[in-house]
Every structure is written in structure tokens, then in C-alpha cells.
Design an enzyme around this catalytic site. Structure first.
Site, PDB file in Angstrom:
ATOM      1  CE  LYS A 127      14.461   4.457 -10.749  1.00 48.93           C
ATOM      2  NZ  LYS A 127      13.956   4.221  -9.381  1.00 48.93           N
ATOM      3  CE1 TYR A 134      15.626  -2.373  -6.652  1.00 49.87           C
ATOM      4  CE2 TYR A 134      17.181  -0.756  -7.479  1.00 49.87           C
ATOM      5  CZ  TYR A 134      16.777  -1.623  -6.493  1.00 49.87           C
ATOM      6  OH  TYR A 134      17.518  -1.751  -5.350  1.00 49.87           O
ATOM      7  CD  GLU A 174      10.784  -4.341  -8.853  1.00 47.19           C
ATOM      8  OE1 GLU A 174      11.983  -4.145  -9.113  1.00 47.19           O
ATOM      9  OE2 GLU A 174       9.879  -4.303  -9.702  1.00 47.19           O
ATOM     10  CB  SER A 233       4.028   1.976  16.616  1.00 45.40           C
ATOM     11  OG  SER A 233       3.370   2.922  15.810  1.00 45.40           O
TER      12      SER A 233
HETATM   13  N1  LIG Z   1      12.531   7.463  -0.235  1.00 45.99           N
HETATM   14  C1  LIG Z   1      13.453   6.592  -0.613  1.00 45.99           C
HETATM   15  O1  LIG Z   1      14.376   6.915  -1.358  1.00 45.99           O
HETATM   16  C2  LIG Z   1      13.402   5.186  -0.097  1.00 45.99           C
HETATM   17  C3  LIG Z   1      14.511   4.338  -0.222  1.00 45.99           C
HETATM   18  C4  LIG Z   1      14.430   3.058   0.323  1.00 45.99           C
HETATM   19  C5  LIG Z   1      13.256   2.639   0.967  1.00 45.99           C
HETATM   20  N2  LIG Z   1      12.181   3.484   1.024  1.00 45.99           N
HETATM   21  C6  LIG Z   1      10.931   3.132   1.706  1.00 45.99           C
HETATM   22  O2  LIG Z   1      11.089   3.160   3.114  1.00 45.99           O
HETATM   23  C7  LIG Z   1      10.039   2.399   3.716  1.00 45.99           C
HETATM   24  C8  LIG Z   1      10.601   1.470   4.790  1.00 45.99           C
HETATM   25  O3  LIG Z   1      11.408   0.470   4.168  1.00 45.99           O
HETATM   26  P1  LIG Z   1      12.118  -0.682   5.025  1.00 45.99           P
HETATM   27  O4  LIG Z   1      13.027  -1.380   4.075  1.00 45.99           O
HETATM   28  O5  LIG Z   1      12.682  -0.156   6.285  1.00 45.99           O
HETATM   29  O6  LIG Z   1      10.881  -1.631   5.364  1.00 45.99           O
HETATM   30  P2  LIG Z   1      10.841  -2.770   6.465  1.00 45.99           P
HETATM   31  O7  LIG Z   1       9.782  -3.727   6.069  1.00 45.99           O
HETATM   32  O8  LIG Z   1      12.210  -3.292   6.755  1.00 45.99           O
HETATM   33  O9  LIG Z   1      10.363  -1.992   7.800  1.00 45.99           O
HETATM   34  C9  LIG Z   1       9.084  -1.455   7.972  1.00 45.99           C
HETATM   35  C10 LIG Z   1       8.750  -1.519   9.449  1.00 45.99           C
HETATM   36  O10 LIG Z   1       7.524  -0.792   9.656  1.00 45.99           O
HETATM   37  C11 LIG Z   1       6.894  -1.434  10.762  1.00 45.99           C
HETATM   38  N3  LIG Z   1       5.507  -0.991  10.880  1.00 45.99           N
HETATM   39  C12 LIG Z   1       4.404  -1.389  10.187  1.00 45.99           C
HETATM   40  N4  LIG Z   1       3.314  -0.737  10.652  1.00 45.99           N
HETATM   41  C13 LIG Z   1       3.735   0.120  11.612  1.00 45.99           C
HETATM   42  C14 LIG Z   1       3.098   1.063  12.456  1.00 45.99           C
HETATM   43  N5  LIG Z   1       1.790   1.278  12.409  1.00 45.99           N
HETATM   44  N6  LIG Z   1       3.864   1.761  13.343  1.00 45.99           N
HETATM   45  C15 LIG Z   1       5.194   1.562  13.423  1.00 45.99           C
HETATM   46  N7  LIG Z   1       5.867   0.657  12.654  1.00 45.99           N
HETATM   47  C16 LIG Z   1       5.141  -0.042  11.776  1.00 45.99           C
HETATM   48  C17 LIG Z   1       7.062  -2.918  10.420  1.00 45.99           C
HETATM   49  O11 LIG Z   1       6.807  -3.742  11.557  1.00 45.99           O
HETATM   50  C18 LIG Z   1       8.520  -2.943   9.973  1.00 45.99           C
HETATM   51  O12 LIG Z   1       9.404  -3.227  11.034  1.00 45.99           O
HETATM   52  C19 LIG Z   1       9.378   1.658   2.542  1.00 45.99           C
HETATM   53  O13 LIG Z   1       8.224   2.347   2.167  1.00 45.99           O
HETATM   54  C20 LIG Z   1      10.412   1.737   1.448  1.00 45.99           C
HETATM   55  O14 LIG Z   1       9.826   1.625   0.153  1.00 45.99           O
HETATM   56  C21 LIG Z   1      12.239   4.738   0.509  1.00 45.99           C
END
Ligand SMILES: NC(=O)c1ccc[n+]([C@@H]2O[C@H](COP(=O)([O-])OP(=O)(O)OC[C@H]3O[C@@H](n4cnc5c(N)ncnc54)[C@H](O)[C@@H]3O)[C@@H](O)[C@H]2O)c1
Length: 372
Positions: free
Chosen positions: A75, A94, A118, A220
Site C-alpha cells: 500500500k 501501489y 497501478e 449492456s
Molecule cells: N473492490 C475491490 O476490492 C476491487 C478489487 C479489484 C478491482 N476492483 C475494481 O473493479 C472494477 C473492474 O475492474 P476490471 O479489472 O474487471 O476492469 P476491466 O477493465 O478488465 O473490465 C471492465 C469492463 O467493463 C466494461 N464496461 C464499460 N462500460 C460498461 C457498461 N456501460 N456496461 C457494461 N460493461 C461496461 C468494459 O468494456 C470492460 O470489459 C474496477 O473499478 C476496479 O478498480 C475493485
């Protein structure tokens, strides 16, 4: 190079930046590794495990920083660590600078080289040091969702896999990227009926090819989301628009179309969430209920499974860390364009455009600091 690995002191953080296996790789290449005592405990690694791999155990965080040229962390440094950071340090961790002005200004003042996990890029422009945590969070989303669907957790009282004679539960996944794909695999493996939505048709084509027949892909849009939310038991938010706040695909008013006890797991909460009623929660108090709908919105999901998360993260970071130790940051970042993208602040200069723009600071291209 002398490498220091401090204990992570941010609250609820149990990961560690290097495993004993990683220590062994550094030692083989002639580097020295100092680990702060008990740094690996939360992830299942004892001081003796590190000693056996060749590390030196250091009692305090002050000595760990003082004895090292490269600090490997998980972190971002917190306030009590700021004064331990000196201009001769390379810090690889990060940082998420764009969301933390104090940290940005402090690192500028302290003059260290800050390489952020990141923003390191792979040749295909993906973010290799973010992927492992998305994989963990995606898989965990189903595990958590299944738990909160149980009646004592205020869910509908549904067993996701069903049993012979009873149909399985239905899972809707918004976003088919890393998180969404891993969630779909887990849900499908449990026997649930899964629908995954994305706006990227090529992505949907790929998912349709690789996922099992109990996963359906759909494009979507608002119409489809409105039609589906009323008959799904578990909804996973996994949308990302790089560099932007997540769009609210599920609004406050749409909760009324869901059945009581529906569970929403908004993994995208760290980018503002794709469900309007989502607000960040913690592992200590992960859920809240609005209009009978259970919300799970933990912002650091991988933190709950440090054994898995530490190994997943260090599998990805170690090759870069070895390169940095063996060549020095200037040569390593000259040779590897993707690693160079990780440079955010170098000796007081902001070299990552997104961070300079976020706080209206002068921007210096990374190339300019490599030459000096
Ligand atoms: N809460 C946590 O602990 C945690 C941990 C890891 C990642 N995350 C978060 O999870 C989220 C997703 O991460 P990821 O690595 O899968 O990202 P990613 O870029 O691999 O996937 C995101 C997907 O969303 C799609 N998308 C965009 N607009 C859309 C819409 N209107 N409808 C449907 N799909 C749509 C994109 O085309 C893409 O395929 C990010 O915000 C990331 O920061 C959170």
C-alpha cells in the site's frame, strides 16, 4: 542492491510485498533483502521462513527503511512513514497518487523515486499489476454474494447451485472484464445461471467462446439492465471506464424492481461504484440494506484473503522488482517502456501526466528524468 520490505501498517492490510520464494530469487542474483520482523505473518510467512530463504530480519520499520535502497511495499506510505522516505530511495508499491494530494506533495518534497504498481503497463496496454487483484476480487464476489444470499445474512435464502429438483440461483454480472470474467467462472462452476453484460462486442464474443453453457452474454444497455434485475438473485458490479468514475447502471429507483433479499456486490466501488446506492464498506462491516436489497461494497476485497492475494500480487511484481534491483531504475525503465509508465514522481518531479493534471502540477515526461 539493498532491498527493504517493511511491515504494512495501513489498517486491515495483511499482505506483504515479497514472499520467501521472492527473497530466494533476489539472493540468487546477489542482492540483499531485509524484512521487517513479522511483516509476512498476516500472509502466513514467518520470520524463520524468510531467514531460511536468505533474508535478514530487521526489528523496526525505521531500520528497514534506513538500510535499503529499494523499498518494496503493497500500500501507499501513510503519514507515520513519510519521514522515513529519503531522496536515495526507490519506492515500488501501489500509490494511487491521483486520489491523494497530500501523498503526492509529500513524495515530491521527499525527493524519492516513486514507481507505482497501478500504472505499469504490459505491451498490450493492460495493467499487469492490477490484474491479479481484480482476479481475486472477481472470484471473491461470488463467494461473498453466495454467503449474503443466505437468510441469516438478510438474503433471499437461495442456494446458488440449487439441488436436484430445485433450479439454481441466477447471477447477473455488469461488465465482462477481469473481475466480471472471474466472477462468471466461479458462479458457473457453482451451477448458477449466469448472465454477463458488456458494451464491448469483441469482449462478449471472446466470453461466449470461453465460458461454459450456463453463462449467457448480452449487450449492456439500460433496457436490458431494467429487464434483468427483477429476476436475478445476485448482481455483481464490475464495470470500468479507465480514468473515469463508474457509470450508475443501477439507480436508486431501480431497487424497487428487485425482489427483497436480492444481493448487490459492487466491486467497482473503488471507482465510485456502478450501483447508485453503493457506498464503500469495510470487511468489519461489509453490508447494508436499502429497501430490502443487500449491498456489499468492500473497497479492498483482496485484503480479506491475504494468503492468496500476496502470492498473486508478488507473482506479478517480482519480475519487475528483480529488473529494478539488477539494472537500477534508470536502466530498467529505459529498457522496458511498460515499466517506465510506472514512474510517477522522480526526485521531486511529477512524470506521470494523470497525476500532474489531477493537481495542476508541472509535468515532466519520464524520458527527461531517464537522461539526467
Ligand atoms: N473492490 C475491490 O476490492 C476491487 C478489487 C479489484 C478491482 N476492483 C475494481 O473493479 C472494477 C473492474 O475492474 P476490471 O479489472 O474487471 O476492469 P476491466 O477493465 O478488465 O473490465 C471492465 C469492463 O467493463 C466494461 N464496461 C464499460 N462500460 C460498461 C457498461 N456501460 N456496461 C457494461 N460493461 C461496461 C468494459 O468494456 C470492460 O470489459 C474496477 O473499478 C476496479 O478498480 C475493485
Amino acid at each position: 542492491m539493498k532491498i527493504g520490505v517493511p511491515n504494512e501498517i495501513k489498517s486491515s492490510e495483511n499482505r506483504v510485498a515479497v514472499t520467501p520464494a521472492g527473497v530466494m530469487e533476489f539472493i540468487k542474483r546477489g542482492h540483499m533483502v531485509s524484512i521487517q520482523s513479522t511483516a509476512g505473518e498476516g500472509s502466513g510467512f514467518s520470520d524463520d521462513d524468510y531467514k531460511e530463504a536468505g533474508a535478514v530480519i530487521i526489528p523496526t520499520i525505521e531500520e528497514t527503511y534506513a538500510s535499503a535502497e529499494m523499498i518494496l511495499k503493497v500500500k501507499e506510505p501513510i503519514a507515520s512513514e513519510y519521514d522515513l522516505i529519503k531522496p536515495n530511495h526507490l519506492i515500488f508499491t501501489y500509490f494511487h497518487f491521483a486520489s491523494n494530494e497530500t501523498l503526492t506533495n509529500t513524495m515530491i518534497d521527499h525527493g524519492a523515486v516513486c514507481l507505482a504498481y497501478e500504472t505499469v503497463e504490459a505491451p498490450d496496454r493492460s495493467l499487469p499489476l492490477l490484474v491479479p487483484m481484480s482476479e481475486v476480487a472477481g472470484r471473491m464476489a461470488i463467494q461473498q454474494g453466495a454467503k449474503y444470499l443466505e437468510k441469516p445474512s438478510k438474503g433471499r435464502g437461495i442456494l446458488l447451485g440449487g439441488v436436484p429438483g430445485v433450479p439454481p440461483g441466477k447471477v447477473l454480472i455488469l461488465g465482462g472484464g477481469i473481475v466480471g470474467t472471474q466472477a462468471a467462472k466461479m458462479a458457473a462452476g457453482l451451477g448458477a445461471m449466469v448472465t454477463i453484460l458488456d458494451v464491448n462486442l469483441n469482449r462478449l464474443r471472446h466470453l461466449s467462446d470461453i465460458l461454459p453453457p450456463n453463462v449467457v452474454t448480452m449487450y449492456s444497455n439500460e433496457y436490458t439492465v431494467r429487464r434483468l434485475i427483477g429476476n436475478h438473485d445476485l448482481i455483481i458490479g464490475a464495470v470500468l471506464i479507465p480514468g473515469a468514475k463508474a457509470p450508475h447502471l443501477i439507480t436508486r429507483e431501480m431497487l424497487g424492481d428487485m425482489r427483497p433479499g436480492t444481493v448487490l456486490v459492487d466491486v467497482a466501488v473503488d471507482q465510485g461504484g456502478c450501483i447508485e446506492t453503493c457506498r464503500p464498506t469495510t470487511h468489519e462491516d461489509p453490508t447494508f440494506v436499502i429497501d430490502g436489497i443487500v449491498h456489499y461494497c468492500v473497497a479492498n476485497m483482496p485484503g480479506a484473503v491475504p494468503y492468496t492475494s500476496t502470492i498473486a500480487l508478488t507473482n506479478a511484481t517480482l519480475p519487475y522488482a528483480i529488473d529494478l534491483a539488477s539494472k537500477g531504475w534508470r536502466q530498467a525503465c529505459t529498457d522496458n517502456l511498460g515499466l517506465r509508465k510506472g514512474l510517477n514522481i522522480v526526485h521531486g518531479k511529477v512524470v506521470y501526466k494523470g497525476v500532474a493534471d489531477a493537481f495542476d502540477l508541472p509535468y515532466h515526461p519520464a524520458e527527461s528524468v531517464l537522461l539526467t
